[in-house]
Design a protein around this motif. Structure first.
Motif, PDB file in Angstrom:
ATOM      1  N   GLU A  34      11.662 -11.247  48.815  1.00 29.08           N
ATOM      2  CA  GLU A  34      11.773 -11.504  50.449  1.00 29.08           C
ATOM      3  C   GLU A  34       9.967 -12.000  50.849  1.00 29.08           C
ATOM      4  OE1 GLU A  34      14.150 -11.853  53.348  1.00 29.08           O
ATOM      5  OE2 GLU A  34      13.130 -12.154  54.222  1.00 29.08           O
ATOM      6  N   GLY A  35       9.644 -13.294  51.238  1.00 26.85           N
ATOM      7  CA  GLY A  35       7.835 -13.088  51.323  1.00 26.85           C
ATOM      8  C   GLY A  35       7.039 -13.393  50.682  1.00 26.85           C
ATOM      9  N   ILE A  36       7.967 -14.022  48.894  1.00 26.23           N
ATOM     10  CA  ILE A  36       6.968 -14.018  47.700  1.00 26.23           C
ATOM     11  C   ILE A  36       5.955 -15.421  48.508  1.00 26.23           C
ATOM     12  CG2 ILE A  36       9.140 -14.958  46.539  1.00 26.23           C
ATOM     13  CD1 ILE A  36       6.871 -13.172  45.222  1.00 26.23           C
ATOM     14  N   GLU A  37       5.208 -15.341  47.711  1.00 23.64           N
ATOM     15  CA  GLU A  37       4.010 -15.977  47.818  1.00 23.64           C
ATOM     16  C   GLU A  37       3.441 -16.805  46.156  1.00 23.64           C
ATOM     17  OE1 GLU A  37       0.255 -14.532  50.140  1.00 23.64           O
ATOM     18  OE2 GLU A  37       1.597 -14.561  51.814  1.00 23.64           O
ATOM     19  N   ILE A  38       3.442 -18.206  46.309  1.00 23.77           N
ATOM     20  CA  ILE A  38       3.345 -18.516  44.972  1.00 23.77           C
ATOM     21  C   ILE A  38       2.663 -19.474  44.529  1.00 23.77           C
ATOM     22  CG2 ILE A  38       4.395 -20.488  42.709  1.00 23.77           C
ATOM     23  CD1 ILE A  38       7.194 -19.426  43.527  1.00 23.77           C
ATOM     24  N   TYR A  39       1.828 -19.452  44.109  1.00 24.41           N
ATOM     25  CA  TYR A  39       0.415 -19.732  44.121  1.00 24.41           C
ATOM     26  C   TYR A  39       0.284 -20.903  42.792  1.00 24.41           C
ATOM     27  CZ  TYR A  39      -1.959 -17.799  48.330  1.00 24.41           C
ATOM     28  OH  TYR A  39      -2.456 -17.286  49.553  1.00 24.41           O
ATOM     29  N   GLY A  40      -0.177 -22.402  43.142  1.00 22.94           N
ATOM     30  CA  GLY A  40       0.498 -23.304  41.913  1.00 22.94           C
ATOM     31  C   GLY A  40      -1.659 -23.383  41.359  1.00 22.94           C
ATOM     32  N   ILE A  41      -2.088 -22.973  40.397  1.00 20.45           N
ATOM     33  CA  ILE A  41      -2.898 -22.710  39.727  1.00 20.45           C
ATOM     34  C   ILE A  41      -2.897 -24.462  38.622  1.00 20.45           C
ATOM     35  CG2 ILE A  41      -5.019 -22.196  38.317  1.00 20.45           C
ATOM     36  CD1 ILE A  41      -3.468 -19.459  38.720  1.00 20.45           C
ATOM     37  N   GLN A  42      -3.932 -25.686  39.313  1.00 21.71           N
ATOM     38  CA  GLN A  42      -4.768 -26.564  38.726  1.00 21.71           C
ATOM     39  C   GLN A  42      -5.081 -26.862  37.665  1.00 21.71           C
ATOM     40  OE1 GLN A  42      -3.417 -28.936  41.456  1.00 21.71           O
ATOM     41  NE2 GLN A  42      -2.718 -27.010  42.125  1.00 21.71           N
ATOM     42  N   GLU A  43      -4.046 -27.722  36.707  1.00 21.85           N
ATOM     43  CA  GLU A  43      -4.947 -28.146  35.724  1.00 21.85           C
ATOM     44  C   GLU A  43      -5.437 -27.032  35.000  1.00 21.85           C
ATOM     45  OE1 GLU A  43      -8.269 -31.101  35.610  1.00 21.85           O
ATOM     46  OE2 GLU A  43      -7.183 -31.475  38.478  1.00 21.85           O
ATOM     47  N   GLY A  44      -4.132 -26.460  34.585  1.00 20.55           N
ATOM     48  CA  GLY A  44      -4.228 -25.091  33.251  1.00 20.55           C
ATOM     49  C   GLY A  44      -5.318 -23.828  34.075  1.00 20.55           C
ATOM     50  N   TYR A  45      -6.088 -23.758  33.276  1.00 20.24           N
ATOM     51  CA  TYR A  45      -6.822 -22.375  32.946  1.00 20.24           C
ATOM     52  C   TYR A  45      -7.610 -22.666  33.992  1.00 20.24           C
ATOM     53  CZ  TYR A  45      -4.618 -19.446  29.667  1.00 20.24           C
ATOM     54  OH  TYR A  45      -3.210 -19.071  28.876  1.00 20.24           O
ATOM     55  N   LYS A  46      -7.834 -24.051  34.045  1.00 23.11           N
ATOM     56  CA  LYS A  46      -9.184 -24.539  34.523  1.00 23.11           C
ATOM     57  C   LYS A  46      -9.168 -24.645  36.366  1.00 23.11           C
ATOM     58  CE  LYS A  46     -11.149 -29.099  33.847  1.00 23.11           C
ATOM     59  NZ  LYS A  46     -10.950 -30.342  33.708  1.00 23.11           N
ATOM     60  N   GLY A  47      -8.452 -24.746  36.526  1.00 22.42           N
ATOM     61  CA  GLY A  47      -7.701 -24.671  38.139  1.00 22.42           C
ATOM     62  C   GLY A  47      -8.215 -22.665  37.983  1.00 22.42           C
ATOM     63  N   LEU A  48      -8.136 -21.302  37.034  1.00 21.12           N
ATOM     64  CA  LEU A  48      -7.969 -20.499  37.596  1.00 21.12           C
ATOM     65  C   LEU A  48      -9.616 -19.944  36.733  1.00 21.12           C
ATOM     66  CD1 LEU A  48      -6.579 -17.837  37.857  1.00 21.12           C
ATOM     67  CD2 LEU A  48      -6.039 -17.462  35.195  1.00 21.12           C
ATOM     68  N   ILE A  49     -10.546 -20.767  36.371  1.00 21.83           N
ATOM     69  CA  ILE A  49     -11.490 -20.443  36.045  1.00 21.83           C
ATOM     70  C   ILE A  49     -12.377 -20.864  36.848  1.00 21.83           C
ATOM     71  CG2 ILE A  49     -13.764 -21.074  34.834  1.00 21.83           C
ATOM     72  CD1 ILE A  49     -11.705 -21.989  32.397  1.00 21.83           C
ATOM     73  N   TYR A  50     -11.867 -22.135  38.063  1.00 19.99           N
ATOM     74  CA  TYR A  50     -12.991 -22.784  38.837  1.00 19.99           C
ATOM     75  C   TYR A  50     -12.497 -21.979  40.278  1.00 19.99           C
ATOM     76  CZ  TYR A  50     -15.585 -24.471  34.774  1.00 19.99           C
ATOM     77  OH  TYR A  50     -16.797 -24.648  33.963  1.00 19.99           O
ATOM     78  N   ASN A  51     -11.095 -21.293  40.388  1.00 24.34           N
ATOM     79  CA  ASN A  51     -10.489 -21.223  41.607  1.00 24.34           C
ATOM     80  C   ASN A  51     -10.040 -22.524  42.620  1.00 24.34           C
ATOM     81  OD1 ASN A  51      -9.195 -19.196  43.272  1.00 24.34           O
ATOM     82  ND2 ASN A  51     -11.425 -18.917  44.550  1.00 24.34           N
ATOM     83  N   ASN A  52      -9.078 -23.460  41.578  1.00 19.33           N
ATOM     84  CA  ASN A  52      -8.863 -24.074  41.895  1.00 19.33           C
ATOM     85  C   ASN A  52      -7.184 -24.182  42.199  1.00 19.33           C
ATOM     86  OD1 ASN A  52      -7.713 -26.747  42.997  1.00 19.33           O
ATOM     87  ND2 ASN A  52      -8.490 -27.991  41.516  1.00 19.33           N
TER      88      ASN A  52
END
Ligand code: F6P
Length: 359
Positions: A34-52
């Motif tokens: 219930e209420g789970i939030e899913i964040y889509g990180i853009q363009e692979g690890y790049k999105g995690l490195i640059y907080n996208n």
């Protein structure tokens, strides 16, 4: 553990059922938490490195079962460069850890192949909750009998060989079909057998060109005037397999042949006098909709990954073992390549029906 927020990313070369797999993860999570939030990180690890990353809606995961590519985009972020700061001096691993924390993620889901699993394992060792799914058309990921994307790509490579068959027969030509796979020959092996290739050349079984020539000449004598040769991108001659990595790199850099297929074509033309043509289906093998096998597999793997998350069972990859889905520790998967054993059943059976491997 109370899971509230999950980040998901697709990394490395794409394949046909990335969206189907993400849909499997997302639908299971939305259904069960219930209420789970899913964040889509853009363009692979790049999105995690640059907080996208963006907060996904449940509807974002609807209607994508049959859609090829990845709705999140992907990129290649080589593992060997992960510990090298970027051009602005940013420490990539620290940045990924910080962004995971800053966005209050409870788990990171990674859909990736070999390189991506090394990074996933590194992040898991650094304390992040990581769950992964085995993706690659190459099927060369250690710890799983099968990766998703493989079967769809094999179908396309087989279709290419099927199309070549009719024109090869009409003209009595030798046709070389170059199938994707630089390090391993799983795709070439499957597509070669499925497409009725006469010769299959894969990186794991170095070939002697004289054996390939003999196989083609034998067919010609038997009034079979055409031959189909399925060649993996990374197929290698016995001679070249004796070279060091450096020597081989140097040799290839100075060669006028764009790939192994062109070298083979020249050798076969000279030795047989027959016309030789080359077909490279290339990235079409990774394109389009997933086949039904991959849709089922990805949905099952997605649901199993969500179950791991719900159970707080992190640091694992969901894997195919026979007909079941199991969890394998990332530390067992990372850094190992699943090669085609040269004496495995499928190779031996292919040899029984007369397919030449050039060895
Ligand atoms: O890893 C999948 C794969 O398609 C390989 O089979 C192929 O050799 C490589 O990626 C191609 O990479 P790129 O898409 O970066 O050209």
């Amino acid at each position: 553990m109370n899971i509230k927020r999950v980040g998901i990313l697709t990394s490395g070369g794409d394949c046909q059922s990335l969206n189907a797999a993400m849909r499997g993860v997302a639908k299971s999570l939305y259904n069960n938490i219930e209420g789970i939030e899913i964040y889509g990180i853009q363009e692979g690890y790049k999105g995690l490195i640059y907080n996208n990353m963006i907060k996904m809606k449940e509807s974002d995961f609807s209607g994508i079962l049959t859609l090829g590519g990845t709705i999140l985009g992907t990129s290649r972020q080589p593992f060997k460069k992960m510990n090298i700061p970027d051009e602005n001096g940013l420490d990539k691993v620290s940045a990924m850890k910080e962004n995971y924390k800053k966005n209050k993620l409870d788990c990171l889901v990674v859909l990736g192949g070999n390189g991506s699993h090394k990074t996933a394992n590194l992040l898991s060792e650094q304390g992040l909750n990581v769950v992964t799914l085995p993706k690659t058309i190459d099927n060369d990921l250690w710890g799983t009998d099968m990766t998703f994307g493989f079967q769809s790509a094999v179908d396309l490579a087989t279709h290419a060989i099927d199309c070549i068959h009719t024109t090869a027969a009409s003209h009595g030509r030798i046709f070389i079909v170059e199938v994707m796979g630089h390090k391993t020959g799983w795709m070439t092996l499957s597509a070669g057998i499925a497409g009725g290739a006469d010769v299959i050349l894969i990186p794991e079984i170095p070939y002697d060109i004289n054996n390939v020539i003999a196989a083609v000449k034998k067919r010609y004598k038997q009034k079979k005037k055409f031959s189909i040769i399925a060649v993996a991108e990374g197929a290698i001659s016995k001679e070249d397999s004796l070279l060091s990595k450096k020597e081989l790199k140097r040799k290839r850099a100075s060669s006028s042949s764009p790939s192994v297929s062109y070298e083979l074509a020249q050798q076969l033309t000279e030795a047989t006098g027959q016309e030789v043509r080359i077909t490279v289906p290339g990235h079409t093998q990774r394109g389009g909709a997933p086949d039904s096998f991959d849709r089922v597999l990805s949905t099952r793997l997605g649901a199993a990954a969500a179950r791991l998350i719900m159970n707080g069972d992190f640091g694992k990859m969901v894997a195919v073992k026979g007909t079941s889905i199991r969890a394998v520790p990332l530390s067992e998967v990372a850094g190992k390549l699943k090669l085609v054993p040269s004496d495995c059943e499928i190779v031996l059976q292919a040899k029984e029906v007369g397919i030449c491997f050039g060895d």
